[in-house]
Design an enzyme around this catalytic site. Structure first.
Site, short mmCIF file in Angstrom:
data_model
loop_
_atom_site.label_atom_id
_atom_site.label_comp_id
_atom_site.label_asym_id
_atom_site.label_seq_id
_atom_site.Cartn_x
_atom_site.Cartn_y
_atom_site.Cartn_z
N GLY A 135 0.53 -5.06 0.76
CA GLY A 135 -0.65 -5.00 -0.09
C GLY A 135 -0.40 -5.58 -1.47
CD GLU A 173 1.39 -5.86 5.41
OE1 GLU A 173 2.20 -6.79 5.67
OE2 GLU A 173 0.67 -5.85 4.39
CB ALA A 225 -0.86 -0.01 1.25
CD GLU A 283 -2.67 -7.52 2.62
OE1 GLU A 283 -2.21 -6.37 2.49
OE2 GLU A 283 -3.47 -7.84 3.50
N1 3HC Z 1 4.60 3.39 0.07
C1 3HC Z 1 5.08 4.59 -0.31
N2 3HC Z 1 6.35 4.81 -0.66
C2 3HC Z 1 7.19 3.76 -0.63
C3 3HC Z 1 6.77 2.47 -0.26
C4 3HC Z 1 5.40 2.31 0.10
N3 3HC Z 1 4.91 1.11 0.42
N4 3HC Z 1 7.81 1.64 -0.33
C5 3HC Z 1 8.86 2.37 -0.74
N5 3HC Z 1 8.48 3.65 -0.93
C6 3HC Z 1 9.29 4.77 -1.41
C7 3HC Z 1 10.41 5.12 -0.44
O1 3HC Z 1 9.95 6.02 0.53
C8 3HC Z 1 11.41 5.74 -1.39
O2 3HC Z 1 10.97 7.03 -1.67
P1 3HC Z 1 12.03 8.21 -1.92
O3 3HC Z 1 12.86 7.77 -3.08
O4 3HC Z 1 11.20 9.40 -2.15
O5 3HC Z 1 12.84 8.26 -0.66
C9 3HC Z 1 11.25 4.92 -2.67
O6 3HC Z 1 9.96 4.32 -2.58
C10 3HC Z 1 12.28 3.82 -2.84
O7 3HC Z 1 12.32 3.05 -1.64
P2 3HC Z 1 13.69 2.56 -1.02
O8 3HC Z 1 14.66 3.68 -0.99
O9 3HC Z 1 13.37 1.89 0.25
O10 3HC Z 1 14.16 1.52 -2.13
P3 3HC Z 1 14.83 0.12 -1.95
O11 3HC Z 1 15.07 -0.41 -3.30
O12 3HC Z 1 16.00 0.21 -1.01
O13 3HC Z 1 13.75 -0.80 -1.21
C11 3HC Z 1 11.57 -1.76 -0.85
C12 3HC Z 1 12.55 -1.10 -1.87
C13 3HC Z 1 12.13 -3.12 -0.43
C14 3HC Z 1 10.25 -1.92 -1.52
C15 3HC Z 1 11.47 -0.86 0.41
O14 3HC Z 1 11.16 0.46 -0.02
C16 3HC Z 1 10.40 -1.28 1.36
O15 3HC Z 1 10.64 -2.16 2.17
N6 3HC Z 1 9.22 -0.62 1.30
C17 3HC Z 1 8.14 -0.84 2.23
C18 3HC Z 1 7.41 -2.11 1.94
C19 3HC Z 1 6.25 -2.24 2.89
O16 3HC Z 1 6.36 -2.04 4.07
N7 3HC Z 1 5.10 -2.65 2.34
C20 3HC Z 1 3.91 -2.77 3.13
C21 3HC Z 1 3.22 -1.47 3.18
S1 3HC Z 1 1.86 -1.46 4.27
C22 3HC Z 1 0.64 -2.30 3.43
O17 3HC Z 1 0.85 -2.75 2.34
C23 3HC Z 1 -0.65 -2.35 4.12
C24 3HC Z 1 -1.59 -3.30 3.51
O18 3HC Z 1 -1.58 -4.50 4.22
C25 3HC Z 1 -2.98 -2.76 3.52
#
Ligand code: 3HC
Length: 690
Positions: free
Chosen positions: A102, A125, A63, A105
């Site tokens: 997400g 998450e 998400a 999911e």
């Molecule tokens: N939402 C919004 N922005 C995100 C994002 C997300 N889920 N994941 C990454 N980004 C953004 C980062 O903030 C960064 O932005 P910036 O360049 O402006 O700083 C850009 O994307 C690149 O991210 P990274 O610098 O972290 O890039 P990497 O290649 O090192 O890592 C990644 C990529 C492994 C995808 C890492 O970004 C990550 O772990 N992201 C979070 C993943 C996550 O937690 N997903 C679950 C979200 S909650 C959810 O899905 C709820 C659902 O159950 C309803």
């Protein structure tokens, strides 16, 4: 602007393509786009199946976390997942990259899943203080069983495509080059839909499922999100799918509103902001193949290990054959330990060169000096480095407290000199502070930043002020703790309060652990001694009571270094000092101790912003979380200030100053933000810092 989701037609196949760089996060526009394109396919009789894919580096990585603090917009992700699952035409997903949260999911709601062999799949998450909120707690156990689902959700760690296939999370693995074609073939062949919500085969052995849940539930002190994950997975087993999804939604909303989730999300974005050095806009890092390390003590050895393990050739220079043997033994021992724990790769020691000759550093692309904290010694080293290092090499000092200016001068090549401050143990700790003298050129900075990233560290930029960010914060924290000792607290009381706040150790345990003599030497070398400082640590050092390694410090230690009770001699010394310097007693509680120490950190952080030492409030938080174990779910001291309000922090400091005016002086920046009722995050977003 092009829409982030498009529909391409390939014969009878509707190809829905997500394109929302950088990680295809499932923003409102993406969710709306997928919904609209799906409806288009469903309404088109010439299309019989859907293939959902993503352009760019990854299938959605989750998400859009930036939307969590905004009002929700339809369709919500769980609704979209239900729409996909309900589709009468088969929906196949082709997965690549990091299919997280997400994104996974969404994939589990589709009817069939194909992934390229390098794909990672996970539900992280919990690391954001929430739980999967788009049906993940209901669909994952249906696909992989209760135990694996709980493993994935409670750890937040991803699994590899091969494991995902073996466990039943995906149906097929395909090489990246043929991924879309193979998934398209599958979509054309399957004919029928297969809904994850209807799968029950993983629940046939109900007793084992219940035992897996009970085992997880028996672990004490789980955070809210983890407890909710267990409850929702249990619901997947016991109640109809719709009820389980409703329970998941309620739990998601509750977790999202928690302070812990706010802190963890703050930490996530703070880490990413910290890496954005202004120099990266104008300079390209130089290629680094060989790293030089001057000094093979504990710090130098840890840095050498970190570099070797990241694949760099490393040359370590030590003094004399004894120095070389000592460094070799230290590196070997650390390496063996890391190998045994599976934290290090095989064979990296072959790229290590240990020598007594500074000239051997002539081929190094970056040289990190880790000699003892003595200005004269370091100046001598930098003078020599100026002669032996190749013209474009970066010369970094691991110092935090010493002024860099004499070192830059001694080197004769100021543009190449920076501070690169690692935290011990350097091969394990994530933080590297990069201290930037005004004379450093952008390419030296970009190269140092790139090296820190290549080592898997989180770099934070600091102006090259003595103590950089971390040790200036630590100084303020310890000084306030010392003040509390004068006002009636015992070291063990302060330590217990800060541990219960979430710090891994209290300030006195930590000082005993690292050795009181280190700070003592620094105090003795100070040109202007702090007359308000507590004398107790000096008195302890004069008595040879340097902490754990001496068997005595603030606590007593047994022969194996195990901490015992408070050191009675230390308590007598403290009483003596209190008699000499009488101060009004405080009615001490754990909360009062915590409030004082957190206020001290916030006030010091505001001072660092004002001085231009730290560029952003969130950088200070990253330093505190990664350098000093500030609890990640509390975000960091500057985030805590925003949670409390800057007004409340300023009010507290003003109150503390009434009984201890010599110690408490409110930072003008904090006072200004409080007067304007402004949060540090607003100050940061408005770009108001120096
Ligand atoms: N939402 C919004 N922005 C995100 C994002 C997300 N889920 N994941 C990454 N980004 C953004 C980062 O903030 C960064 O932005 P910036 O360049 O402006 O700083 C850009 O994307 C690149 O991210 P990274 O610098 O972290 O890039 P990497 O290649 O090192 O890592 C990644 C990529 C492994 C995808 C890492 O970004 C990550 O772990 N992201 C979070 C993943 C996550 O937690 N997903 C679950 C979200 S909650 C959810 O899905 C709820 C659902 O159950 C309803």
């Amino acid at each position: 602007m092009t829409h982030p989701v498009r529909l391409d037609r390939h014969g009878s196949l509707g190809l829905i393509v997500i394109n929302n760089p950088p990680v295809n996060a499932l923003s409102a526009a993406v969710r709306q786009g997928i919904e609209a394109r799906l409806q288009e396919v469903l309404g088109d009789d010439s299309l019989s199946a859907v293939l959902l894919v993503a352009d760019g580096r990854t299938f959605p990585a989750g998400a859009d976390i930036t939307e969590f603090s905004k009002p929700p917009q339809a369709p919500l992700l769980p609704e979209l997942c239900n729409m996909i699952e309900a589709s009468p035409k088969p929906v196949v997903v082709a997965l690549h990259g990091t299919v997280l949260g997400g994104g996974l999911e969404l994939a589990m709601a589709a009817h069939y899943r194909v992934a390229d062999e390098n794909t990672l799949l996970g539900l992280p998450e919990v690391k954001l203080g929430i739980l999967p909120g788009a049906g993940g707690t209901q669909r994952t156990p249906r696909l992989v069983g209760i135990k694996v689902a709980l493993d994935m959700m409670l750890s937040g760690l991803p699994i590899k495509a091969a494991d995902a296939e073996r466990l039943g999370l995906i149906d097929e693995i395909s090489p990246m080059t043929t991924l879309r074609g193979d998934a398209a073939d599958l979509a054309s062949e399957v004919g029928e839909v297969r809904r994850t919500r209807d799968a029950r085969s993983q629940f046939l052995d109900g007793a084992t499922c219940m035992a897996d849940i009970a085992a997880r539930r028996s672990v004490p002190d789980r955070p809210l999100a983890s407890r909710k994950i267990i409850d929702c997975v249990e619901a997947a087993l016991l109640v109809p799918f719709e009820v389980g999804v409703e329970m998941e939604r309620d739990a998601f909303v509750e977790c999202l509103a928690s302070d812990a989730s706010a802190g963890l999300r703050h930490a996530f974005f703070a880490e990413r902001s910290a890496g954005k050095f202004p120099e990266l806009l104008s300079a390209v890092p130089k290629q680094v193949d060989t790293v030089g390390v001057v000094g093979g003590g504990l710090m130098g050895s840890g840095i050498a290990i970190a570099c070797l393990d990241a694949g760099f050739a490393v040359t370590v220079v030590e003094q004399g054959e004894d120095g070389v043997t000592g460094a070799l033994n230290r590196i070997g021992a650390l390496y063996e330990k890391g190998l045994a724990k599976g934290q290090m790769g095989e064979g990296a020691l072959t790229d290590l060169n240990l020598t007594t000759e500074m000239e051997a550093l002539g081929s190094a692309d970056i040289i990190i000096e880790c000699a003892s904290e003595d200005e004269e010694i370091k100046q001598g080293i930098f003078a020599k480095l100026g002669q032996v290092a190749k013209p474009d090499a970066v010369l970094a000092s691991n110092t935090s407290y010493l002024d860099l200016e004499p070192l830059t001068r001694a080197s004769g090549r100021a543009a190449d000199v920076v501070a690169m401050h690692f935290f011990a143990p350097a091969h394990r700790m994530a933080l590297v502070e990069i201290g930037v003298p005004e004379t450093a050129n952008a390419q030296a900075m970009a190269t140092t930043h790139a090296l820190a990233k290549a080592l898997g560290k989180t770099p934070v930029r600091s102006a090259a002020a003595p103590g950089l960010i971390g040790n200036q914060m630590l100084t303020a924290y310890r000084a306030t703790a010392d003040r509390l000792l004068l006002r009636g607290a015992q070291p063990a009381q302060v330590d217990a309060a800060m541990r219960s706040f979430g710090m891994p150790m209290g300030p006195y345990e930590a000082q005993d652990y690292s050795g009181l003599d280190i700070a003592w030497a620094r105090r003795k070398a100070m040109k202007t001694p702090d007359l308000e400082a507590l004398l107790l640590p000096d008195i302890l050092c004069e008595a040879g009571q340097f902490g754990r390694k001496a068997g005595k410090g603030y606590y007593v230690y047994d022969s194996e270094g195990k901490r015992g009770a408070a050191n009675p001699e230390m308590l007598t010394m403290l009483l003596g000092e209190r008699r000499m310097r009488p101060m009004a007693k405080l009615a001490l509680t754990p909360e009062l101790i915590q409030d004082h120490l957190i206020a001290a950190l916030i006030n010091a952080g505001a001072g660092l912003l004002e001085a231009g030492t730290a560029a952003r409030p969130s950088d200070i938080d990253v330093v505190m979380v990664h350098g000093f174990g500030f609890p990640r779910h509390k975000g960091g001291p500057m985030h805590q200030a925003d949670m409390l309000s800057t007004f409340e922090v300023a009010r507290r400091i003003t109150e503390y100053a009434q009984t201890d005016p010599a110690h408490w002086r409110i930072s003008p920046l904090l006072a200004r933000l409080a007067a304007e009722r402004m949060r540090f995050s607003q100050y940061q977003d408005a770009g108001m810092q120096k």
